[in-house]
Scaffold this motif. Sequence first.
Motif, mmCIF file in Angstrom:
data_model
loop_
_atom_site.group_PDB
_atom_site.id
_atom_site.type_symbol
_atom_site.label_atom_id
_atom_site.label_comp_id
_atom_site.label_asym_id
_atom_site.label_seq_id
_atom_site.Cartn_x
_atom_site.Cartn_y
_atom_site.Cartn_z
ATOM 1 N N ASN A 27 0.844 -1.194 0.000
ATOM 2 C CA ASN A 27 0.000 0.000 0.000
ATOM 3 C C ASN A 27 0.879 1.245 0.000
ATOM 4 O O ASN A 27 2.066 1.181 0.290
ATOM 5 N N GLY A 28 0.261 2.395 -0.289
ATOM 6 C CA GLY A 28 1.018 3.633 -0.239
ATOM 7 C C GLY A 28 0.449 4.692 -1.153
ATOM 8 O O GLY A 28 -0.767 4.773 -1.369
ATOM 9 N N TYR A 29 1.335 5.489 -1.749
ATOM 10 C CA TYR A 29 0.919 6.605 -2.592
ATOM 11 C C TYR A 29 2.090 7.008 -3.473
ATOM 12 O O TYR A 29 3.202 6.458 -3.364
ATOM 13 N N ALA A 30 1.872 7.984 -4.338
ATOM 14 C CA ALA A 30 2.931 8.522 -5.191
ATOM 15 C C ALA A 30 2.934 10.036 -5.082
ATOM 16 O O ALA A 30 1.912 10.654 -4.763
ATOM 17 N N VAL A 31 4.084 10.628 -5.343
ATOM 18 C CA VAL A 31 4.234 12.083 -5.392
ATOM 19 C C VAL A 31 4.851 12.447 -6.733
ATOM 20 O O VAL A 31 5.835 11.830 -7.164
ATOM 21 N N ILE A 32 4.266 13.435 -7.399
ATOM 22 C CA ILE A 32 4.723 13.878 -8.711
ATOM 23 C C ILE A 32 5.182 15.329 -8.605
ATOM 24 O O ILE A 32 4.451 16.178 -8.076
ATOM 25 N N ALA A 33 6.380 15.618 -9.105
ATOM 26 C CA ALA A 33 6.914 16.981 -9.144
ATOM 27 C C ALA A 33 7.165 17.361 -10.598
ATOM 28 O O ALA A 33 7.781 16.595 -11.348
ATOM 29 N N VAL A 34 6.684 18.540 -10.999
ATOM 30 C CA VAL A 34 6.753 18.967 -12.396
ATOM 31 C C VAL A 34 7.400 20.343 -12.478
ATOM 32 O O VAL A 34 7.028 21.260 -11.726
ATOM 33 N N HIS A 43 1.227 -4.560 2.915
ATOM 34 C CA HIS A 43 -0.204 -4.461 3.227
ATOM 35 C C HIS A 43 -0.502 -4.896 4.659
ATOM 36 O O HIS A 43 -1.424 -4.367 5.290
ATOM 37 N N ALA A 44 0.267 -5.834 5.184
ATOM 38 C CA ALA A 44 0.038 -6.286 6.563
ATOM 39 C C ALA A 44 0.154 -5.135 7.549
ATOM 40 O O ALA A 44 -0.488 -5.147 8.609
ATOM 41 N N GLN A 45 0.943 -4.114 7.211
ATOM 42 C CA GLN A 45 1.120 -2.977 8.114
ATOM 43 C C GLN A 45 -0.026 -1.976 8.025
ATOM 44 O O GLN A 45 -0.032 -0.987 8.762
ATOM 45 N N ALA A 46 -0.997 -2.227 7.148
ATOM 46 C CA ALA A 46 -2.218 -1.420 7.127
ATOM 47 C C ALA A 46 -3.292 -2.009 8.035
ATOM 48 O O ALA A 46 -4.365 -1.415 8.189
ATOM 49 N N LYS A 47 -3.017 -3.139 8.639
ATOM 50 C CA LYS A 47 -4.020 -3.821 9.455
ATOM 51 C C LYS A 47 -4.053 -3.330 10.896
ATOM 52 O O LYS A 47 -4.972 -3.664 11.645
#
Length: 763
Positions: free
Chosen positions: A711-718, A732-736
């Motif tokens: 799990n997580g996210y992304a960061v975009i720099a332009v 994912h186990a650490q989202a529990k």
Amino acid sequence: MSISRRQFLRIAVVSAASASLGATASQAATESADIDPSGATGAPKISRVRFPQSVASGDPKPTSLILWTRVRSDSGADVSLRLQVAKDAAFAKLVVDTELLASAEHDHCLKVKVVDLAPYTNYRYRFLYGSKTPVSSPVGRARTAPLADADVPVRFGVVVCQDYIDGYYNAYALMQNRDPNLDFIVHLGDYIYEYDHGTGGEGDDIAARAIRFPDQSPGAWVKANWEQGGKDSKAARSLENYRHLYRVHHGDRMLQRIHERIPMLLIWDDHEFSDDCYGASGTYSNGRIKEYDPERRRNAQQAFFEYLPVDEDFADGIDDTQALDPPLNDTYRSTAKPGRGCWRTLRFGRHLEMFLADYRTYRPDHLIPEDAFPGQVVLDKAALIALFEAQYPGQGAAIYAAQSGSFSAYTALSSLPAGYADHAAAYTQVLMGVLTQVYLAEGLTATKAQAKATRDLSGPIAVRWFNGLLAQYNATVPPAQQLPPIDSATESKLERGLDYTLLGKTSFFSSVGARYGVVKATYDLLAAARYKGRPEKVLGAQQQAALDRFIATSDASFLCLASSVSTASLVWDLTEVDEFAPIGFNQRFLANVDHWDGFPTRRQAILSALQERGKTFVVSGDIHASFLTQWRPDPGNLNAVADFTATSISSTVFNRFVELTVEALSDLLNTPEMQAKARELLVDGLDDTLKSGFANVYPHSELRYALTRENGYAVIAVNADQVQATYRTFPHAQAKTPASNTGAGLTVTTARFRFDGREITAI
């Protein structure tokens, strides 16, 4: 079905030209669990009980912001609130100080568009309840967008898929710690999941985060799981139940902290309405019932616009009264505006303009019906020859002859081969009876089961299914009453065609072989025949025209297409796996044709237009995995298109879905060697399998990065010259279990890439 805008929450428009009520109550607010207004003194104190969903901001433009809150009403009546917007934390420099009404009609949600703000400027905002001794909402922070010609870099987050009952929002805690100063966040959909009390979630549900609908009356929910032995699950249908889902999701403190600090740009995907939906239709029953339900869709979209800081002013010169395209849903209208979904464009300075697309509202049904009879021949000999002839003029018959061995021999009850035709009535009665019993066992009524069996047996039938149904009958009667199957000698002389089994559809009323796990070669054939080589109508005429204009006319350094689903082609190439040959699994499969893999011609057209323009990229989600795809549709063009696919915030990861599918196929993978090889390639080695499968199909493009377990996210720099992407993920186990407010203790994987419009390089 035409929907009036009067049925939906109107955005209050407030000008920052003057602070109309003066500078009273301008002290900085202080936190408190809840406050009795009659006893409060001094500075307004923050009451999260009075404002249980906190505040949020969205759709920043150079001179405007959307601000949102929801207030708890003791009596249920309308509630008067006071909005303050200031340039400082102490609220001494007010630019807005005005009274507004949070109406009971819209669940006491209040959405305000503040205009006449200064470009690229930080603001604080809050809502006050009570007059003599007011209490405050949590204080929000937001920044307006830079002017279109401003030479400033832009940095934004990409998030998607936050199943509340499947995991804690630890990714937001990580974002708050690692990336606190984003200009905005793009949320690509699945903000809510439509299920009740943990029974319909997509993974291993967390009991502490269970949800139960307040409205359990008939018609307020729909059955969400039709599989035998599955969970007895419900999905929202009524407006109150959809609102409740937003109240619960919006009540999460990790999510609230992000909303309080960073504006969001939000679009919907499927779970805001119904899993794997298209237009106003759901797919829970896999074809057992018709799930076209415009009233349910209207309720879902009304709650979306009530509860999220989305600007509904999509003034782009397009006639918003046009009927939806395709005709399958042409009696349905979007609920933001008639004929509109949630798509729009936003500009952020000189270097970035973004098209936020609506993939769900206008798209057609999935190409392979979930309730398809696997033995039905969908392309007979004549249709295949015509298709090959259209693709390769003058060679259609020859190509068919060369490939006919890979297709299925077929017959029809109305034209059985010699030696069988004399018993056509008996065969018809027997096969009709067997297939009707199959459909009765799947939950259809007697009338519907018989009608479906009649339709399914009215045309060409693959011999393997003709004989298979016949064998079921023969096993129940004495030898004297048995009917002979079509023998191999007769079968070898029959014409051959494409039946649903060859597409991967081996079972009744199932998403496997329809939306998931389809055979690529035969799917491409069926798509070419159905759409006749023309791009599929996925986005609808209005949205597609707007996207075409956006690509052709924007002068931003980089263009971004925000798509709720990924363009990455997810191919399982098992052609060289000898262990799967006995069951015919040594083929290339498309893992998910609910995504852009289901519309290959339209995807190609969009990517080609983006490549031709140059310096373009896609941000996408839904698949619960991190991918980075470098597309080069025209190998002679040095430009490329990057697709940065973000994984889920909390929802079960893609690798786990595939693992569950492999386990469910244990009856087919019926030897230890098959099961071990399936686990090796599709679970333990899934990331590498996807990358190699992509390379085998698209030699001039590349799946550069694949991570399917986290799990997580992304960061975009332009900036003017390049796009940089950072993926931050954890198991994912650490989202529990809930993490700390800073995300401390998470095992974080970080991957960074640079894209200059032509090549992606790892940093």
